[in-house]
Scaffold this motif. Sequence first.
Motif, PDB file in Angstrom:
ATOM      1  N   THR A  89      32.839  50.625  55.672  1.00  0.00           N
ATOM      2  CA  THR A  89      33.484  50.515  56.985  1.00  0.00           C
ATOM      3  C   THR A  89      34.983  50.753  56.877  1.00  0.00           C
ATOM      4  O   THR A  89      35.576  51.481  57.690  1.00  0.00           O
ATOM      5  N   HIS A  90      35.603  50.145  55.863  1.00  0.00           N
ATOM      6  CA  HIS A  90      37.047  50.311  55.702  1.00  0.00           C
ATOM      7  C   HIS A  90      37.431  51.765  55.458  1.00  0.00           C
ATOM      8  O   HIS A  90      38.390  52.283  56.055  1.00  0.00           O
ATOM      9  N   TRP A  91      36.692  52.454  54.596  1.00  0.00           N
ATOM     10  CA  TRP A  91      37.030  53.839  54.303  1.00  0.00           C
ATOM     11  C   TRP A  91      36.734  54.758  55.488  1.00  0.00           C
ATOM     12  O   TRP A  91      37.439  55.757  55.705  1.00  0.00           O
ATOM     13  N   PHE A  96      38.742  57.990  60.240  1.00  0.00           N
ATOM     14  CA  PHE A  96      38.908  58.120  61.679  1.00  0.00           C
ATOM     15  C   PHE A  96      40.387  58.062  62.087  1.00  0.00           C
ATOM     16  O   PHE A  96      40.834  58.817  62.953  1.00  0.00           O
ATOM     17  N   MET A  97      41.143  57.157  61.474  1.00  0.00           N
ATOM     18  CA  MET A  97      42.550  56.992  61.855  1.00  0.00           C
ATOM     19  C   MET A  97      43.365  58.256  61.587  1.00  0.00           C
ATOM     20  O   MET A  97      44.378  58.492  62.243  1.00  0.00           O
ATOM     21  N   THR A 103      42.730  65.994  65.036  1.00  0.00           N
ATOM     22  CA  THR A 103      42.007  66.888  65.945  1.00  0.00           C
ATOM     23  C   THR A 103      42.736  67.010  67.282  1.00  0.00           C
ATOM     24  O   THR A 103      42.693  68.067  67.925  1.00  0.00           O
ATOM     25  N   GLY A 104      43.413  65.931  67.713  1.00  0.00           N
ATOM     26  CA  GLY A 104      44.238  66.037  68.912  1.00  0.00           C
ATOM     27  C   GLY A 104      45.380  67.011  68.711  1.00  0.00           C
ATOM     28  O   GLY A 104      45.724  67.795  69.612  1.00  0.00           O
ATOM     29  N   TRP A 105      45.970  66.993  67.539  1.00  0.00           N
ATOM     30  CA  TRP A 105      47.059  67.915  67.189  1.00  0.00           C
ATOM     31  C   TRP A 105      46.541  69.361  67.183  1.00  0.00           C
ATOM     32  O   TRP A 105      47.204  70.275  67.689  1.00  0.00           O
ATOM     33  N   LEU A 106      45.356  69.556  66.628  1.00  0.00           N
ATOM     34  CA  LEU A 106      44.758  70.895  66.624  1.00  0.00           C
ATOM     35  C   LEU A 106      44.467  71.363  68.052  1.00  0.00           C
ATOM     36  O   LEU A 106      44.633  72.546  68.385  1.00  0.00           O
ATOM     37  N   TYR A 107      44.050  70.425  68.896  1.00  0.00           N
ATOM     38  CA  TYR A 107      43.746  70.774  70.293  1.00  0.00           C
ATOM     39  C   TYR A 107      44.994  71.274  71.021  1.00  0.00           C
ATOM     40  O   TYR A 107      44.967  72.329  71.675  1.00  0.00           O
ATOM     41  N   VAL A 108      46.104  70.548  70.903  1.00  0.00           N
ATOM     42  CA  VAL A 108      47.323  70.995  71.586  1.00  0.00           C
ATOM     43  C   VAL A 108      47.871  72.260  70.933  1.00  0.00           C
ATOM     44  O   VAL A 108      48.557  73.054  71.594  1.00  0.00           O
ATOM     45  N   SER A 109      47.561  72.482  69.652  1.00  0.00           N
ATOM     46  CA  SER A 109      47.999  73.709  68.992  1.00  0.00           C
ATOM     47  C   SER A 109      47.295  74.932  69.567  1.00  0.00           C
ATOM     48  O   SER A 109      47.819  76.041  69.511  1.00  0.00           O
ATOM     49  N   ALA A 110      46.097  74.726  70.116  1.00  0.00           N
ATOM     50  CA  ALA A 110      45.338  75.832  70.704  1.00  0.00           C
ATOM     51  C   ALA A 110      45.741  76.095  72.152  1.00  0.00           C
ATOM     52  O   ALA A 110      45.152  76.956  72.806  1.00  0.00           O
ATOM     53  N   GLN A 111      46.742  75.341  72.652  1.00  0.00           N
ATOM     54  CA  GLN A 111      47.235  75.534  74.012  1.00  0.00           C
ATOM     55  C   GLN A 111      48.491  76.402  73.960  1.00  0.00           C
ATOM     56  O   GLN A 111      49.519  75.965  73.464  1.00  0.00           O
ATOM     57  N   ALA A 147      37.066  59.800  68.510  1.00  0.00           N
ATOM     58  CA  ALA A 147      37.702  58.617  69.104  1.00  0.00           C
ATOM     59  C   ALA A 147      36.653  57.619  69.567  1.00  0.00           C
ATOM     60  O   ALA A 147      36.786  56.408  69.360  1.00  0.00           O
ATOM     61  N   THR A 148      35.596  58.122  70.200  1.00  0.00           N
ATOM     62  CA  THR A 148      34.520  57.234  70.658  1.00  0.00           C
ATOM     63  C   THR A 148      33.820  56.576  69.479  1.00  0.00           C
ATOM     64  O   THR A 148      33.517  55.369  69.499  1.00  0.00           O
ATOM     65  N   ALA A 149      33.568  57.349  68.420  1.00  0.00           N
ATOM     66  CA  ALA A 149      32.923  56.785  67.224  1.00  0.00           C
ATOM     67  C   ALA A 149      33.820  55.738  66.578  1.00  0.00           C
ATOM     68  O   ALA A 149      33.333  54.696  66.103  1.00  0.00           O
ATOM     69  N   MET A 150      35.127  55.979  66.548  1.00  0.00           N
ATOM     70  CA  MET A 150      36.044  55.018  65.949  1.00  0.00           C
ATOM     71  C   MET A 150      36.056  53.712  66.733  1.00  0.00           C
ATOM     72  O   MET A 150      36.079  52.627  66.142  1.00  0.00           O
ATOM     73  N   ILE A 151      36.023  53.802  68.062  1.00  0.00           N
ATOM     74  CA  ILE A 151      35.993  52.583  68.872  1.00  0.00           C
ATOM     75  C   ILE A 151      34.687  51.839  68.646  1.00  0.00           C
ATOM     76  O   ILE A 151      34.654  50.601  68.587  1.00  0.00           O
ATOM     77  N   GLY A 152      33.581  52.578  68.497  1.00  0.00           N
ATOM     78  CA  GLY A 152      32.310  51.922  68.190  1.00  0.00           C
ATOM     79  C   GLY A 152      32.372  51.183  66.867  1.00  0.00           C
ATOM     80  O   GLY A 152      31.882  50.043  66.745  1.00  0.00           O
TER      81      GLY A 152
END
Length: 398
Positions: A89-91, A96-97, A103-111, A147-152
Amino acid sequence: MRPTSYHRVAKALHWLIAVLIIAQFVGGKFMTHLGLGTDEKFFVYQMHKSFGFIILGLSLYRLYWRLTHPVPALPTGMSKAEQVIAPITHWLFYGFMIAVPLTGWLYVSAQSGVDTKIFFLIPVFHFPVPESDFWRGAFDNAHSALATAMIGLLVLHVAAALKHHYMSRDETFLRMLPAKEAATGRIAVPAITGALVAVAALYLVVMLVWGEDDHHGSTPTDEMTAIEQIGRTSGGPHEWSLLPEESYVQLTGSAFGAEKTVHIDDVAAEIVLDLEHPEEAGAIRAQIGLTSLDSGEAITNDELKGAGWFSVAEYPAAMFVSDEIIATAQGFVAKGMLTIREVSQPIDLPFTVTMEGVTAIASAEVVVDRTAFGLGGDGAGVTPQVTVTLHIEAEPAR
């Protein structure tokens, strides 16, 4: 020998990152569900990206600290299954962190054309990824899913910590608190539990009350292109058949200090024009299919198609109708009405016509006040004046 409690640096990083992750997840849902205006949405998206970079930096440092400093041993009373699951769980959390903000950074890079500055001050480079709908969608979906998996995983992590505190009655939870004494646990643990319950309740209210995600905009299920709705002219005197593949409309304006251009290639028109005597035979009925608008930026497209702007789901096309065309020294002026979202405003459209064989090429440019049509509100982030450029090609109707 292993310590009996986590180092104060590890504790500070743990709680700071946890608060930021929860705030980012809830805030991310807020900014895509509350129907924010253009200015507000620009602000919260930039803040979301800014805190995402902070989480990424803190997580990388947290990983470095974890690799270079010993951690307390697992409680002796843990089952074998718990002893296996706990380190996994820790790893996973470390993965995820780092992966979620990445992936958010990659998303804005594609804009294309979307600058990123941490708290509007520190510019951040973009990765050299393809600027396409496919990659934007891929990175966006990956960002949301991770993000959803990390919150779970976070929910399971909290449940396990509370289980250790209330049921197993060991010191697992206390080792991550500022002080490990039982008195601290009696105060801090219920307070943390209550805060998490409040955040979860707030999140559920947003999901239930505001409904669907508006981040990606909506596409009309019964949309018809402008060409399908108008069709071509019937072939009478001075009538022209528009060449849709060669015709387009372009919108240019300034948004938050940067010039933005929107291309619309779904254009259709019924045109009657006597080039020698336009006052005797001159009329235009044009329709602009807004479902085809494209700024090259998925976020901007979604915003423009949303309820605050063109509301494409309800009003998939704009209309320009002119029954009076006059000749001028520079060319022609079509006097008519422009209708967007059931709001009509008079407009004089100056244009020129050049002939290439039998093909007439019309070029026009006019400045329109978007606020007159109720587009985007009165926010200072987007200038009221928008330059509309038209390129129309047509041939004599047959």
